[in-house]
Design a protein around this motif. Sequence first.
Motif, short mmCIF file in Angstrom:
data_model
loop_
_atom_site.label_atom_id
_atom_site.label_comp_id
_atom_site.label_asym_id
_atom_site.label_seq_id
_atom_site.Cartn_x
_atom_site.Cartn_y
_atom_site.Cartn_z
N LEU A 5 0.85 -1.19 0.00
CA LEU A 5 0.00 0.00 0.00
C LEU A 5 0.89 1.24 0.00
N GLN A 30 -11.37 6.09 -1.98
CA GLN A 30 -12.29 6.69 -1.02
C GLN A 30 -13.38 7.42 -1.82
N SER A 85 -5.13 -1.51 -3.71
CA SER A 85 -5.48 -0.15 -4.10
C SER A 85 -6.58 0.30 -3.15
N PHE A 86 -6.65 1.60 -2.95
CA PHE A 86 -7.59 2.15 -1.99
C PHE A 86 -8.30 3.32 -2.64
N ILE A 98 -11.36 -1.31 -1.44
CA ILE A 98 -9.99 -1.77 -1.24
C ILE A 98 -9.78 -2.94 -2.20
N ASN A 149 -1.09 4.30 -4.59
CA ASN A 149 -2.18 3.33 -4.72
C ASN A 149 -3.49 3.89 -4.18
N ILE A 150 -3.47 5.11 -3.67
CA ILE A 150 -4.61 5.68 -2.95
C ILE A 150 -5.24 6.82 -3.73
N ALA A 168 -3.01 10.69 1.78
CA ALA A 168 -2.65 9.27 1.65
C ALA A 168 -1.91 8.79 2.89
N ILE A 194 -4.20 7.52 5.56
CA ILE A 194 -4.71 6.18 5.23
C ILE A 194 -3.66 5.13 5.59
N LYS A 222 1.54 5.36 -1.34
CA LYS A 222 0.74 6.57 -1.55
C LYS A 222 0.10 6.58 -2.93
#
Length: 145
Positions: free
Chosen positions: A6, A82, A79-80, A99, A10-11, A134, A137, A8
């Motif tokens: 994870l 929001q 991956s994330f 997610i 990936n967010i 990020a 998270i 940054k």
Amino acid sequence: MTNNILAKENIRLNTTVAGKEEAIRLTGSILVERGYVESNYIEKMLEREELTSTYMGNFVAIPHGTEDSKHFVKESGISFVQVPQGVDFGNGNIVKLLIGIAGKNNEHLDILSNIAIVCSEEENIDKLVTATTAEEIIAIFEGVN
């Protein structure tokens, strides 16, 4: 969770999506862009969603590929995404956190267990939905908060 699973990059924060399919495609495209999976994995994520919803409750969905998609995974990563306004995953289930998971070998089980621990706390969900960086998270997933 280690930083390469994870990162940054990936967010995606404060995202708006038109619907469930777009949400899953975005979640998968991050995994593709970051080199965790081949592009065919996204179709397997959508196929998986058709089989059974990846909605987990608590505003969280965990899109991932089908059993036969393992050969599309190059390395483990998540991956994330929001979506503070939420996206309808059907049956009245609103998702604010997606997610995406790609697990090499059996690593997806460890990744899932970490996610489950974090997402079982409502307080963590609130923090993840309202996070503005990020780093916030990542800190929550690393248990640093």
